[in-house]
Design an enzyme around this catalytic site. Structure first.
Site, PDB file in Angstrom:
ATOM      1  N   ILE A   1       0.728  -1.177  -0.144  1.00 17.40           N
ATOM      2  CA  ILE A   1      -0.033  -0.018   0.040  1.00 17.40           C
ATOM      3  C   ILE A   1       0.985   1.279  -0.042  1.00 17.40           C
ATOM      4  O   ILE A   1       1.563   1.426   0.808  1.00 17.40           O
ATOM      5  CB  ILE A   1      -1.042   0.157   1.105  1.00 17.40           C
ATOM      6  CG1 ILE A   1      -1.734  -1.388   1.415  1.00 17.40           C
ATOM      7  CG2 ILE A   1      -2.012   1.275   1.204  1.00 17.40           C
ATOM      8  CD1 ILE A   1      -2.573  -1.547   0.066  1.00 17.40           C
TER       9      ILE A   1
ATOM     10  N   LYS B   1       2.048  10.487  -2.228  1.00 13.56           N
ATOM     11  CA  LYS B   1       3.344  11.351  -1.991  1.00 13.56           C
ATOM     12  C   LYS B   1       4.572  10.837  -2.213  1.00 13.56           C
ATOM     13  O   LYS B   1       5.689  11.436  -1.696  1.00 13.56           O
ATOM     14  CB  LYS B   1       3.251  11.585  -0.332  1.00 13.56           C
ATOM     15  CG  LYS B   1       1.815  12.412   0.158  1.00 13.56           C
ATOM     16  CD  LYS B   1       1.786  12.510   1.550  1.00 13.56           C
ATOM     17  CE  LYS B   1       0.518  13.188   1.967  1.00 13.56           C
ATOM     18  NZ  LYS B   1      -0.767  12.848   1.416  1.00 13.56           N
TER      19      LYS B   1
ATOM     20  N   THR C   1      -3.778  24.930   6.274  1.00 12.20           N
ATOM     21  CA  THR C   1      -2.532  25.355   6.129  1.00 12.20           C
ATOM     22  C   THR C   1      -2.272  26.629   4.801  1.00 12.20           C
ATOM     23  O   THR C   1      -1.623  27.374   5.250  1.00 12.20           O
ATOM     24  CB  THR C   1      -1.404  24.259   5.871  1.00 12.20           C
ATOM     25  OG1 THR C   1      -1.860  23.495   4.380  1.00 12.20           O
ATOM     26  CG2 THR C   1      -1.253  23.384   6.677  1.00 12.20           C
TER      27      THR C   1
END
Length: 627
Positions: free
Chosen positions: A408, A412, A475
């Site tokens: 998995i 990213k 953010t």
């Protein structure tokens, strides 16, 4: 004034009102008997008789408990009590008039008409009071339950309208539909008021704060648009899911549920080739590492649907393993479940576990995934757990003759800017290199983005912040992410694992990237707040975080598969010799400092480019989402 005191005052007020009704009804009965021209002698007798009539009815009303009910909730049981109390009072009044024989005698018509008037006025007053309250609150006369709009006048909407007409919890005030032929017509007696785009206008006009979207076969994007219209209008919105998932023995109303963030994302439904997955899992021993995590636990749930011979749930967390085993044993009491508490880097335990149970398929979901947490202080632990852990699980799988090993991975790992992403790319490279050393074990990697509701995801964080009254922290105003629900991600993982021939990196179709600030706004509205009530603060990008994620590196290409939502990436080749050098680095008997970890990672993962610390704090400490 306390609630109990207010209740006593209300009860006394209603009692006095009813006694006034008794007196009025008694006198009106005389007026009706004599066509409004009551002889003076009979009028004097009527007033004298009230001295006895009022106490008789007062006792009867109290005995039959007329003042236990609340007028705003007056209903048939209350009317029945009034009828019994009035009948008892009328009989006692007749007996009293026969015993005392007033002069002149009370006409028999008065004895019959007065209780009818009492019943009509006391019951009618309660009905009028409830109706007025319903009208002021919901904008409807004599309505029962909460008013609701049904969006969609097709077959599902018609079935829902029929069900709503039979229940007391809801009061259907009409339907909306975009079909001009249906607008202005009626469905089971309920009017189709107008097009769906006018939902805010009709909700205001009809004083409705609830709506049900009854368009189960509509495209996800259509349902998302309608849901967004309702949320923007401040309407509590519910949805009727796909009819294909309906349980036959349940009525259609029981399937209505509150809309959630997944509905607002407008995801297309996932379908998998069940036969291929069954061939991979049914009657096989399957092992899942990181089984207590968000992805690992959902993998276990869905694997058990295919009837494996045995499931080995491997996780380092005792509590997560206990919770998972309790859940799975309750749902699937007949499946052999083995919970193993262990570290993914424990070679001895991994080897002993796999040699003992001989799994046919291993899903390796154990990983450290939180980007900022792994970027500073914990960088070496992230690399060792994600890369070295993958190697040791994979080596144990090869030694045990495992047929399929499924890693998995994450989006990213593509052009990584953080340690976590680079460590997962290392894990992918390890699987690519190991595939060149074995033909028996097929290594497949499945790469996807964020999943809603997973541990450490933004959704639980936003929910907790909203529950506290805000602010919701984002953010950066332009940061985007790919999102997928945990169940659909796991379905595609299972599908990919059944398709792999060895060495593939499967890329899931994550749909369109979503701006995190839009996600926050949708969630705020979904919980019934406005952005004025729950503000959004921008805090600046965290260490290792980038504005957007990618599913493919720049020098990668893909080829399609027979499944529309799965593609195969052609990643660069990994020489086997590189694996030995990499393992020497990973096996160092020391804690490598963060800066050294980042420096060395660039050697193994050329596409890794550590992100600079980008922040908004230098611009503003807090910026409104609308600013």
């Amino acid at each position: 004034m306390k609630a109990s005191s207010r209740g006593r005052v209300a009860s006394v007020t209603v009692f006095v009102f009813d006694l006034c009704v008794v007196a009025l009804s008694w006198l009106l009965a005389y007026a009706l008997r004599f066509n409004a021209a009551v002889p003076p002698a009979f009028m004097d007798s009527a007033w004298r008789c009230l001295i006895g009539v009022i106490p008789i009815y007062a006792i009867s009303f109290r005995v039959f408990g007329l003042y236990r009910g609340i007028w705003v909730f007056a209903s048939l049981p209350d009317l029945m009590r009034i009828a019994r109390a009035t009948l008892a009072g009328a009989l006692c009044t007749m007996i009293a008039m026969l015993l005392f024989q007033p002069d002149p005698i009370v006409p028999r018509s008065v004895l019959l008409v007065s209780p009818m008037l009492i019943l009509l006025l006391t019951g009618g007053a309660r009905a009028v009071y409830r109706a007025s309250k319903e009208y002021l609150k919901h904008g409807g006369l004599l309505g029962k339950g909460r008013p609701v709009l049904v969006i969609g006048a097709g077959q599902a909407g018609a079935s829902l309208a029929r069900e709503l007409s039979r229940v007391g919890e809801w009061r259907l005030v009409g339907l909306l539909d975009d079909d001009p032929v249906k607008i202005g017509r009626e469905v089971y007696g309920f009017r189709v008021h107008g097009p769906i785009d006018e939902v805010a206008e009709w909700a205001s006009r009809l004083r409705v704060s609830d709506a049900i979207i009854a368009l189960p076969s509509a495209e996800p994007e259509v349902r998302r648009r309608i849901a967004a219209l309702c949320v923007d209008a401040g309407i509590h919105v519910m949805v009727l899911p796909e009819l294909s998932s309906a349980v036959p023995e349940q009525n259609i109303l029981s399937q209505v549920r509150d809309i959630d963030l997944e509905d607002l994302l407008g995801r297309d439904p996932i379908s998998i080739d069940t036969a291929h997955v069954q061939a991979l899992l049914t009657s096989r021993v399957v092992m899942v590492t990181g089984a207590g995590g968000s992805i690992g636990s959902e993998l276990c749930r869905q694997i058990l649907r295919f009837g494996p011979a045995q499931l080995i749930a491997y996780d380092i967390s005792e509590f997560a393993s206990y919770r998972l085993s309790e859940e799975l044993r309750e749902r699937h009491p007949h499946v052999a479940l083995v919970s193993v508490i262990g570290d993914a880097k424990d070679s001895l335990l991994l080897a002993e576990t796999m040699q003992r149970y001989l799994p046919s398929v291993v899903f390796h979901a154990a990983a450290y995934k939180h980007v900022p947490l792994m970027e500073e202080v914990n960088a070496w632990q992230a690399v060792r757990n994600n890369a070295l852990g993958t190697y040791r699980v994979a080596r144990a799988a090869i030694a045990a003759g495992v047929g399929h090993f499924v890693l998995i991975s994450t989006d990213k790992a593509v052009n990584p800017t953080n340690v976590m992403g680079a460590s997962k790319r290392l894990a992918e490279m390890i699987c690519q290199a190991l595939q060149q050393t074995t033909e028996r074990t097929h290594f497949e990697t499945v790469r996807f983005g964020n999943v809603l509701g997973s541990a450490g995801s933004v959704i639980p964080k936003f929910q907790a912040q909203i529950a506290k009254g805000g602010p919701v922290t984002v953010t950066h105003p332009e940061i985007t992410r790919f999102f997928m629900t945990i169940p659909e991600a796991v379905q595609l993982v299972l599908q990919a694992s059944s398709m792999g021939q060895g060495g593939e990196i499967f890329v899931l179709d994550m749909g369109k990237p979503v701006r995190i600030v839009d996600l926050a706004k949708d969630l705020i509205r979904l919980y019934g707040f406005t952005e004025d009530e729950i503000r959004i603060d921008f805090t600046g990008l965290r260490p290792g975080e980038k504005l957007y994620e990618e599913l493919l590196a720049c020098d990668e290409t893909t080829r399609p598969t027979h499944h529309a939502k799965l593609r195969i990436a052609r990643a660069r080749e990994v020489p086997p010799r590189l694996l030995d050098e990499m393992l020497q680095w990973l096996g160092q008997p020391r804690i490598v400092p963060d800066d050294e970890v980042r420096r060395d990672l660039r050697r193994w993962v050329p596409e890794y480019a550590p992100a600079r610390a980008v922040t908004l704090r230098t611009v503003a400490t807090s910026v409104s989402a609308n600013g």
